[in-house]
Structure formats: structure tokens, C-alpha cells
Design an enzyme around this catalytic site. Structure first.
Site, short mmCIF file in Angstrom:
data_model
loop_
_atom_site.label_atom_id
_atom_site.label_comp_id
_atom_site.label_asym_id
_atom_site.label_seq_id
_atom_site.Cartn_x
_atom_site.Cartn_y
_atom_site.Cartn_z
N HIS A 246 0.83 -1.22 0.00
CA HIS A 246 0.00 0.00 0.00
C HIS A 246 0.86 1.27 0.00
O HIS A 246 0.75 2.13 -0.88
CB HIS A 246 -0.88 0.05 1.25
CG HIS A 246 -1.68 -1.18 1.53
ND1 HIS A 246 -2.80 -1.51 0.82
CD2 HIS A 246 -1.53 -2.15 2.47
CE1 HIS A 246 -3.32 -2.63 1.32
NE2 HIS A 246 -2.56 -3.03 2.31
O1 RIB Z 1 -5.06 0.34 4.49
C1 RIB Z 1 -3.70 0.30 4.25
C2 RIB Z 1 -2.96 1.21 5.22
O2 RIB Z 1 -3.17 0.76 6.54
C3 RIB Z 1 -1.47 1.26 5.03
O3 RIB Z 1 -0.97 2.53 5.34
C4 RIB Z 1 -0.96 0.18 5.93
O4 RIB Z 1 0.23 0.53 6.59
C5 RIB Z 1 -2.16 -0.18 6.80
O5 RIB Z 1 -2.09 -0.58 8.05
#
Ligand code: RIB
Ligand code: CA
Length: 317
Positions: A246
Site C-alpha cells: 500500500h
Molecule cells: O489500508 C492500508 C494502510 O493501513 C497502510 O498505510 C498500511 O500501513 C495499513 O495498516
């Protein structure tokens, strides 16, 4: 070269916690098109004290003892209970180095205001620090070059009853709403796009036996994280053999925005509903009476090109 402040809830190095912030930090260090000047930490994947210690430790591992780490918010703006259920604190973590003095929101505001129009703020955790910085300094929204954030989900849902919104927005919806309402130039990279870019067991094995200070360490952590996610999401076939990158995709959105497809949108964060709190609603401005855009959202990514960018750069640190 983009001047950069990174705000992160980094947990790489704490078993059972998300690894992608650590990959984003390493990528921001590795990418010569980015000049990472300041890192600030926030609650989220882990408590903020642990995030701060782990961030310092990782920067030291990467040989970047010169980049300051400033600790930020320990809880969301409202309803601190919203973050319940995040992985436990790293009880016996010894900070690799003490954090730099100050508070994240203050240092973000100070740093951006010292060079109006030049500094990009990249937020890859809950948006508490960013919202406080915007409240502290009314000119910040105009002085920041852009705010790039990993957060929200725009063209689908999370399909999880317990977390109807994407994590970073869901944890602190009021903060996210303040960022979208700020008038700052915002680029949002949502979960619907980040779930497409995945590090596989094969990638992790290659990193493990590769060169550098990051790869062998991060390869081990990745294999453990994929095992953990497979147990937690038995109904998700993707989770068996890979994990999403992500936050690194949000790094790419700063230095290589052409790897993503963008659309102007008006994003609304739901804060006033118990069932839907933390969800994002994106108007894609297709109607005659469309509202004004308040950001650009990513709606697609060139997966093979992004994965080459990621793995090539990570093999250099
Ligand atoms: O939903 C994805 C986000 O939340 C990212 O920033 C990741 O680190 C997670 O925990
Ligand atoms: Ca994160």
C-alpha cells in the site's frame, strides 16, 4: 527532485504488524528523485512510541542517521477507542536513537512553511498529525506543494463489517475529513488500487538472499507477515502467498505519478454514522451538477512497472 516529509505509522520489525510503511521508508530513501528531509510518526499500525523507535532503527539500518524522526499523535482526534485492535506495543523495544525534539504536527508545519511551494507531505498512516498541522498553521494548505496520502477506498469497499473504511481513514475519520476539506492539493491513493500491487513469497525469497542492508531483513519480515495474513484472512486467496504494498505505491505517486491513473474527485469522509464511520464516498464528477473536485484519486496502476520500480530500488539499499 521532490523535497519530502514522510508521516508514517511504521511497524516493520514488530512481529505480527504491518510491514508496508517500512518498505515505503526504504523506497523513499532509495529513490534519488526524492529528498527525504524529515520523518514524523503517528499512532496506527502500532503505538506511536514503538513506531518512532522502529523508524529510527530502520533509518539507522539504511545508513541515514542524518534524517530526523519526530514523534507525533498518540491517538485519533476523537474517539480514541477507534484504533483498538491494532497490534500490541513492542514492550521491550530499545529505541535505536531518541527522537528529535518537538511534536510532529509542529515540525511538519515549520518545515513546510520554511520553503513555501517546495515541500511535499506524504502521509501513509492515520491523518491525525496532518490535520493538527493544518489547524496550527492556516497557510499550510497553500504552502505545501502537495499532500499525497495512502488512504480511503474509492471504487469498491473493504467488504469487512468490522472495518467498513480503509484503515488509515477509518482510524481517524475526522482528521481525514479535515485534510480533504483543507483546500490543499491532495492526491489520494486508495486501497482499491494498492491491493493490486503485491509482494509475493518469491519476491521475499529473492530479497532475503540479495545484497544490501534492507533486503535480507525485510525479506524475512515479509515471509512472516504473509504467514500471519494467511492465518487472519483464510477466505482471501491473495493473502496466502503475497501481501499488498500500500504505502510504497504512495511513494511512487510522488516521484512517478505516471505509474498511476488519476481522476479528479470530490471525496467525502463519513463521520456521522455508526455503521459507516470512516468510509469514503468519491464523486467522480460525471453529472451535470457535479460538485467541485477536492483532490485527485488514483483509479489504476501499471502493476508490472511499479513492481520493477519497487524491487529495483529496494535492491539498492
Ligand atoms: O489500508 C492500508 C494502510 O493501513 C497502510 O498505510 C498500511 O500501513 C495499513 O495498516
Ligand atoms: Ca501505513
Amino acid at each position: 527532485v521532490s523535497r519530502l516529509v514522510l508521516d508514517t505509522d511504521l511497524a516493520l520489525g514488530s512481529p505480527g504488524s504491518e510491514i508496508d510503511d517500512g518498505f515505503a521508508l526504504a523506497l523513499a530513501v532509495a529513490d534519488r528523485d526524492l529528498d527525504l528531509e524529515l520523518v514524523t510518526t503517528v499512532h496506527g499500525n502500532i503505538d506511536v512510541a514503538s513506531a518512532t523507535a522502529l523508524t529510527g532503527e530502520l533509518l539507522d539500518r539504511l545508513g541515514r542517521t542524518d534524517i530526523p524522526v519526530v514523534r507525533g499523535a498518540a491517538a485519533p482526534l476523537l474517539r480514541p477507542g477507534a484504533a483498538d485492535g491494532v497490534p500490541p506495543r513492542v514492550a521491550d523495544l530499545v529505541a535505536a536513537r531518541p527522537p528529535a525534539p518537538g511534536y510532529a504536527a509542529v515540525e511538519i508545519a515549520r518545515h513546510v512553511m520554511s520553503a513555501p511551494g517546495e515541500v511535499t507531505l506524504l502521509a501513509v498512516g492515520p491523518l491525525t498529525n496532518v490535520a493538527v498541522a493544518l489547524a496550527l498553521e492556516p497557510d499550510l494548505a497553500h504552502a505545501v506543494r502537495q499532500i499525497v496520502l495512502m488512504g480511503g477506498v474509492y471504487t469498491r469497499g473493504t467488504n469487512q463489517h468490522g472495518m467498513p473504511g480503509e484503515f488509515n481513514v477509518w482510524v481517524d475519520p475526522e482528521a481525514a475529513a479535515a485534510v480533504f476539506a483543507s483546500g490543499a492539493p491532495v492526491r489520494a491513493v486508495g486501497l482499491d488500487v494498492t491491493l493490486q500491487v503485491r509482494l509475493t513469497r518469491q519476491h521475499a525469497e529473492a530479497m532475503r538472499s540479495g545484497p544490501g542492508r534492507f533486503g535480507p531483513y525485510a525479506g524475512d519480515c515479509t515471509l512472516a507477515w504473509i504467514d500471519h495474513m494467511r492465518e487472519r484472512h483464510p477466505g482471501d486467496p491473495d493473502a496466502a502467498d503475497s501481501c499488498a504494498m500500500h504505502d510504497p505505491l504512495a511513494v511512487a505517486a510522488v516521484s512517478h505519478p505516471e505509474l498511476l491513473t488519476w481522476r479528479p474527485a470530490r471525496v467525502h469522509v463519513v463521520t456521522d454514522s455508526q455503521a459507516a464511520r470512516g468510509m469514503t464516498v468519491a464523486d467522480l464528477l460525471t453529472t451535470a451538477d457535479a460538485p467541485e473536485a477536492n483532490c485527485q484519486i488514483a483509479v489504476g496502476v501499471d502493476v508490472p512497472r511499479f513492481m520493477s520500480y519497487l524491487t529495483d530500488h529496494l535492491s539498492r539499499v
